[in-house]
Design an enzyme around this catalytic site. Structure first.
Site, PDB file in Angstrom:
ATOM      1  N   LYS B  71       0.841  -1.197   0.000  1.00 53.38           N
ATOM      2  CA  LYS B  71       0.000   0.000   0.000  1.00 53.38           C
ATOM      3  C   LYS B  71       0.878   1.250   0.000  1.00 53.38           C
ATOM      4  O   LYS B  71       1.935   1.266   0.645  1.00 53.38           O
ATOM      5  CB  LYS B  71      -0.877  -0.043   1.252  1.00 53.38           C
ATOM      6  CG  LYS B  71      -1.975   0.986   1.334  1.00 53.38           C
ATOM      7  CD  LYS B  71      -2.779   0.767   2.626  1.00 53.38           C
ATOM      8  CE  LYS B  71      -3.933   1.728   2.759  1.00 53.38           C
ATOM      9  NZ  LYS B  71      -4.698   1.512   4.005  1.00 53.38           N
ATOM     10  N   SER B 146      -9.615   1.325   2.852  1.00 52.33           N
ATOM     11  CA  SER B 146      -8.713   2.104   2.028  1.00 52.33           C
ATOM     12  C   SER B 146      -7.633   1.287   1.326  1.00 52.33           C
ATOM     13  O   SER B 146      -7.047   1.761   0.351  1.00 52.33           O
ATOM     14  CB  SER B 146      -8.049   3.177   2.879  1.00 52.33           C
ATOM     15  OG  SER B 146      -7.243   2.593   3.885  1.00 52.33           O
ATOM     16  N   SER B 170      -9.998  -1.100   6.982  1.00 46.03           N
ATOM     17  CA  SER B 170      -9.259  -0.855   5.734  1.00 46.03           C
ATOM     18  C   SER B 170      -8.463  -2.032   5.191  1.00 46.03           C
ATOM     19  O   SER B 170      -8.005  -1.994   4.051  1.00 46.03           O
ATOM     20  CB  SER B 170      -8.334   0.343   5.893  1.00 46.03           C
ATOM     21  OG  SER B 170      -9.066   1.522   5.709  1.00 46.03           O
TER      22      SER B 170
END
Lengths: 112, 474
Positions: B71, B146, B170
């Site tokens: 990420k 996310s 997330s």
């Protein structure tokens, strides 16, 4: 860091005015346009409406929790960790404006 | 072209170790998947051109040089790190996050940086300043967020495994929507050092993988106390792969939240009931935990209040963490914040301001204590709690637009466990053949009990047909 500047009082619990929005924008140093003010105020009102639900729970005898795993007073040795130090070049590498090995910032004090 | 990109981490490591496959062939297939799919799905924001070269150095270590997607909120030297925000456009980190540093030491390769909601503010990946990621299972739908890019990279076989981070949902919610496995560890199990800070009392890095065993392997690599993150715990880190295959006989399972008004009669609730039957057939002792509006023994406090707690705590921490972005030492100035970041910074500033801190922030932290008490009591009675990860299937692109509470509502089933620091895993537990979308099972346990969460997840995964990488005939 806890913010301490006061915010104009808004009386109704879950309605946020554009005046309050302007003031928070200033505190948070977030540039917003007047077109955004109304939209933000409406959004905050919706969000605070959800948050206001918390009032239904009696917490008068409950301590707040700030740290969930119970760690306390975690300190590091008071010394320099050379593995973590940046060279001047590294420290300046991402700055948009530099001059003679310094970072250039906007002037905030009067010239005299 | 071959299909080595579809290998699980477990199989890739084994095959590389036994010289059944070569790194060259593995990278060729992963690169080919990226070239054919990345422009349509918008998963990678940056890729390491020298990934394969680095891989050769890792061949003798645990991870054998496999490509891992990370990420974009983990600092990576040599790869730009933006947290999907234009504020950090072009930022080249001068140091490495602890997580990526551990992955590299274990022979993993940071193959590329994945798209996310800007600053991890969201549950759709639509708030990214670099455009939304699309769900590889059905590109008309959102991947969740996310960590949507990482979950999508796994689902699209554009990596062998991935790393995400979770503040409340997330990791688990995008994993549910993309039909992959996602593990959110106990708060403090994995170091936050070098992760772009969002909600510091909540943030947890964790693995997003094809199988539960893959998640256990990665957790082994990234877990542990770190001198650069004072909130990491000295609690011992066991070998999570060891207890993995010991089954769930005698494990006390509580079914939670499916009697919530938003879930009654939904496919998600039905899938969890079926999952409970599977666990029972494997020897678990299964029981329903009734929902309650107030704190009461042997009931679970409604997640409705956790939405408010999370909203206040997270926005307060956001306003503080994002105060550092001044565009002077690095990054661009505060005019570059997107709408969602502006909303969160400003609301956090408001709820922490004089006259309002007690009303909002302290109140939220008190209710947080109620959830802790509730889980403490429940975990004296149950070993794990299960619920849907998300109330439903992945929503369509555009669903998050102009909804200031989108994420909070989509993540309501993760918020109670997040604000209390508990570990939880998402494993696929349902599939809609018409849309090719997945439902997820959220398995939660007491702090430091990742071992049990993984064990239950593994038992479920191995005895059902929902995992698309475990080939079984239905």
């Amino acid at each position: 860091m806890k913010k301490t500047s006061s915010v104009p009082v808004h009386t109704k619990t879950s309605v946020m005015s554009t005046a309050v929005v302007q003031h928070i924008a200033k505190l948070a140093n977030i540039p917003i346009t007047s077109a955004e003010e109304k939209k933000l105020a409406d959004g905050f009102t919706t969000t605070l409406g959800v948050v206001d639900q918390l009032k239904k729970l009696d917490t008068s005898t409950v301590e707040p929790t700030h740290q969930v795993t119970g760690l306390q007073n975690v300190l590091r040795d008071d010394g320099i960790d050379r593995d973590r130090m940046f060279t001047q070049e590294q420290a300046l590498a991402n700055a948009l404006h530099t001059h003679n090995g310094y970072i250039v910032v906007e002037q905030i004090l009067d010239q005299e | 072209m071959g299909t080595l990109n579809t290998l699980t981490l477990t199989d890739a490591i084994r095959k590389l170790h036994n010289n059944e496959i070569t790194l060259d062939a593995l990278y060729a297939d992963v690169n080919s998947a990226v070239s054919s799919k990345n422009s349509a799905l918008n998963i990678y924001l940056a890729q390491d051109k020298y990934a394969e070269k680095s891989a050769e150095k890792g061949t003798l270590s645990l991870l054998r040089g496999v490509p891992i997607a990370v990420k974009d909120n983990f600092l990576t030297v040599g790869l730009p790190t933006t947290a999907s925000s234009k504020v950090l456009d072009g930022f080249m980190p001068p140091y490495e996050s602890t997580v990526t540093s551990k992955l590299k030491k274990a022979g993993g390769v940071i193959f590329g940086k994945t798209n996310m909601d800007a600053w991890a503010h969201g549950s759709s990946t639509e708030t990214s300043d670099y455009g939304p990621t699309k769900n590889p299972r059905n590109p008309e739908h959102l991947p969740g967020g996310s960590s949507g890019g990482s979950a999508a990279a796994v689902a699209a076989d554009m990596c062998i495994a991935a790393i995400g981070s979770e503040t409340a949902g997330s990791i688990r919610q995008p994993s549910a929507w993309c039909g992959v496995v996602g593990l959110k560890p106990t708060y403090g199990r994995v170091s936050r050092a070098g992760v772009v800070a969002m909600g510091s009392s909540l943030d947890c890095p964790g693995p997003i993988t094809k199988t539960v065993e893959d998640a256990a392997i990665l957790l082994n690599v990234i877990a542990g106390q770190d001198k650069y993150d004072a909130t990491t715990s000295p609690v011992q880190v066991p070998d999570f792969t060891k207890m993995l295959k010991t089954g769930v006989k005698g494990v006390r399972v509580g079914i939670a939240y499916i009697d919530h008004e938003k879930l009654v009669g939904t496919p998600a609730a039905k899938a969890v009931e079926q999952a409970a039957e599977v666990l029972q057939s494997l020897g678990a002792i299964v029981d329903r935990v009734p929902l309650s509006q107030t704190l009461k023994d042997n009931t679970i406090l409604t997640p409705d209040y956790a939405i408010g707690v999370y909203t206040v705590v997270q926005r307060g921490e956001v306003s503080s963490n994002l105060a550092r972005y001044d565009g002077i030492r690095y990054g661009h100035d505060r005019t570059h914040f997107g709408d969602e970041a502006k909303r969160r910074i400003m609301l956090g500033t408001f709820t922490l301001s004089k006259g309002y801190a007690d009303k909002y922030y302290v109140k939220a932290q008190q209710v947080r204590s109620l959830y802790i008490q509730n889980f403490r009591q429940l975990f004296s009675r149950y070993d794990v709690l299960i619920s849907p990860t998300s109330p439903g299937y992945a929503l369509k692109l555009g669903a998050s637009k102009d909804n200031p509470m989108f994420g909070e509502l989509e993540d309501m089933l993760e918020e109670p466990s997040s604000i209390t620091g508990l570990p939880g895993i998402n494993v696929p537990c349902g599939h809609d053949k018409k849309t090719n979308l997945y439902l997820g099972l959220n398995i939660v346990s007491a702090q430091w009990n990742e071992g049990l969460v993984l064990r239950a997840g593994y038992a479920f995964e191995q005895n059902t047909y929902w995992n698309s990488w475990l080939k079984k005939d239905k």
